[in-house]
Design an enzyme around this catalytic site. Structure first.
Site, short mmCIF file in Angstrom:
data_model
loop_
_atom_site.label_atom_id
_atom_site.label_comp_id
_atom_site.label_asym_id
_atom_site.label_seq_id
_atom_site.Cartn_x
_atom_site.Cartn_y
_atom_site.Cartn_z
N GLN A 1 0.83 -1.21 0.00
CA GLN A 1 0.00 0.00 0.00
C GLN A 1 0.86 1.26 0.00
O GLN A 1 1.71 1.44 0.88
CB GLN A 1 -0.93 0.02 1.22
CG GLN A 1 -1.97 -1.08 1.22
CD GLN A 1 -1.53 -2.33 1.94
OE1 GLN A 1 -0.33 -2.56 2.12
NE2 GLN A 1 -2.48 -3.13 2.36
N GLN B 1 -0.05 -0.11 -5.96
CA GLN B 1 -1.18 -0.53 -5.13
C GLN B 1 -1.74 0.69 -4.37
O GLN B 1 -0.99 1.44 -3.75
CB GLN B 1 -0.74 -1.60 -4.13
CG GLN B 1 -1.89 -2.11 -3.26
CD GLN B 1 -1.50 -3.31 -2.42
OE1 GLN B 1 -0.48 -3.95 -2.66
NE2 GLN B 1 -2.32 -3.64 -1.44
#
Length: 587
Positions: free
Chosen positions: A383, A405
């Protein structure tokens, strides 16, 4: 064109209930109470004679109050609109804010008051976690983020209650939806550091008291918006999956009826200028974007904006537009020319997804045009957010968002992204906002070190946790494809590269693609499960009028839908975002 200058609706805001209304509510409520009392006797006999004992199946639902007959019938009737009617009735019947024979509006405002009281308790409990976590970086950071989002929840809850008094139910729903999202975020963040009794008790309070009470208020607000004072028609929140569609006003004259056809504000004079080298004979310049943001006033008069011209250059910094800085505008010199870049990611100690954003915006009315925002953490960093927005009534045009991501975190509230470019791979457009992406180019990037092994990507991951939340993603007239590098890999061996329009991050995920071009990289199934059958019976994924090799509906998963033509305008900028109230659409 004006933005963030809401038109006042012509209706008069209801401030009290007439005696006629009260009598009508009492009659309706008493009839309903009698019906459900008789029904309860039948159910009680059948359940206990057949099975002996009945267990509650919903963890957040509290036992029936011991004195149902003592609960005012108006409250019992209104609480039928919630997912947790027993909790709703019990709490409201003890509220000191309700007069005898209350009207629906008074009941809902009291429900928001109960939520606000629970919020104060939750903030105190989280503060205790923070005070006792000085030696634990992960728990300390989770508690800090939790306190931050609960503060935003407090502001949005108060704003929602106030909006109801002024007859602005759509605003109330949007703000209460965000308040609930922040509370869930707090609970979710603590779940990763649940290693003490204090954290466990706080999470239990959040789920069983705070989140439930806010859900109750939001559900009643939804029924009030749809059915008005006719509480006899109120019912637990339904979604398109249940056959419920929000009322819409149809196409708007002078446009295609779905998108925004006006222009981004032109002729905006800069209040501050940012130069890469701090000025080169061009007058006074701020060296960083954050310095210019910090110079913005916390209060602006009327529809005034604070315009920041960010000149061409690469700005390596983390930028935050705080909650109190409203109507801030970023004007760049063009995508790829003005670039704000960072590399924060969740692989760093104590960094949450929320805090990885290169640019994070909280102040309402944010506008941006002509710039690139990126996160360069790389495809193996998991992330790593480029842009995060919690700005209500926000409009971004001709902006580029680059990452891998979780590139674009459309976290909460109402956003319009027009003619933007978004690149990423895993869930790279995600969040729990009400967002319309119009005429955007959305491209999948490679993410594997050894791409010949193939990869599976989902473009979107919407995070609606409650069916009463008004949030969802709408992709309108967009192009869905891959970057040049990705498509070279895809065509070399397409069978191992799978790409999907979205997957359900949360239980009531809602995403639709309308009149968009879906290129060959989109897998025939169209949509990807998250885990097993999670959310497959509660989500709503719809398509309408899409074209391209990836738009064939023949092999779509059974749990996606073709949007009925009669309801397509529910997803217009006008109806979905109330854009006609904060954007003047030129005809």
């Amino acid at each position: 064109m004006t933005i963030n200058n809401p038109k006042r609706r012509s209706i008069n805001p209801p401030s009290r209930c007439s005696s006629v209304e009260r009598k009508r509510f009492i009659l309706i409520a008493m009839a309903t109470l009698l019906f459900f009392s008789l029904l309860s006797l039948v159910l009680f006999h059948s359940l206990f004679s057949a099975h002996g004992h009945r267990h509650l199946t919903q963890p957040n639902q509290l036992p029936h109050p011991s004195n149902v007959a003592g609960i005012p019938p108006e409250i019992q009737q209104a609480c039928m609109a919630t997912r947790y009617p027993e909790n709703c009735q019990s709490r409201l019947s003890q509220s000191p804010k309700l007069p005898p024979s209350p009207c629906p509006l008074q009941i809902i405002r009291s429900a928001f008051w109960i939520s606000a009281q629970n919020l104060k308790t939750a903030q105190s409990m989280v503060q205790n976690i923070l005070d006792s976590s000085s030696g634990n970086a992960n728990r300390s950071n989770a508690a800090k983020t939790c306190l931050e989002v609960l503060g935003y929840s407090e502001s949005r809850t108060a704003a929602a209650a106030d909006a109801l008094s002024r007859g602005r139910t759509k605003d109330a729903r949007a703000w209460a939806s965000a308040a609930l999202a922040y509370q869930y975020d707090c609970w979710s963040g603590l779940s990763y550091v649940n290693d003490t009794q204090g954290v466990n008790q706080t999470m239990s309070f959040l789920s069983a008291s705070l989140i439930v009470s806010t859900s109750n208020a939001l559900s009643m607000t939804m029924s009030y918006d749809v059915f008005g004072n006719n509480t006899e028609s109120w019912s637990p929140p339904k979604t398109e999956r249940d056959g419920f569609w929000e009322p819409d006003s149809g196409p708007r004259s002078g446009s295609d009826g779905l998108g925004f056809s006006g222009e981004f504000p032109s002729g905006l004079a800069a209040n501050a200028t940012v130069c890469k080298n701090g000025g080169s004979g061009d007058g006074e310049c701020y060296k960083t974007v954050q310095e210019a943001v910090d110079a913005a006033p916390s209060e602006l008069k009327g529809g005034e904006r604070f315009v920041i011209h960010i000149k061409e250059g690469i700005y390596e910094e983390i930028v935050r537009v705080p909650f109190e800085k409203k109507n801030v505008v970023f004007l760049g010199d063009g995508m790829g020319k003005t670039v704000i870049t960072g590399s924060l990611n969740t692989g760093l100690l104590g960094i949450t997804t929320y805090n990885t954003a290169t640019v994070g915006v909280l102040g309402d009315g944010f506008l941006a045009s002509g710039l690139t925002i990126q996160n360069t953490a790389g495809p193996n960093a998991h992330q790593a957010v480029a842009f995060r927005s919690d700005s209500d009534q926000s409009f971004l045009e001709n902006c580029e968002f680059l990452g891998n991501q979780d590139t674009l975190y459309a976290h909460s509230l109402r956003h319009l992204y027009r003619s933007c470019k978004i690149e990423g791979n895993v869930d790279f457009i995600f969040g729990n906002s009400l967002a319309v992406f119009q005429n955007c180019t959305i491209l999948v990037r490679p993410r594997q070190i050894k791409p010949e092994k193939g990869e599976t990507n989902a473009i979107s991951a919407h995070g609606r946790t409650d069916p009463a939340q008004s949030s969802g993603f709408v992709f309108l007239d967009c192009l869905i494809n891959g970057t040049h590098d990705y498509m070279k890999l895809y065509y070399r061996k397409p069978s191992v590269h799978k790409n999907y329009l979205g997957r359900p991050w949360k239980e009531y995920s809602r995403t639709v693609f309308i009149n968009s071009v879906l290129e060959a990289l989109i897998s025939p199934a169209g949509w990807l499960p998250w885990s097993g059958d999670f959310a497959l019976s509660t989500l709503y994924y719809g398509e309408y009028g899409d074209t391209g090799r990836g738009a064939d509906l023949f092999q779509r998963v059974s749990w996606s839908n073709q949007i009925p033509a009669d309801h397509i305008y529910a997803y217009s900028v006008q109806n979905f975002l109330q854009g006609d109230e904060w954007i003047t659409i030129s005809s």
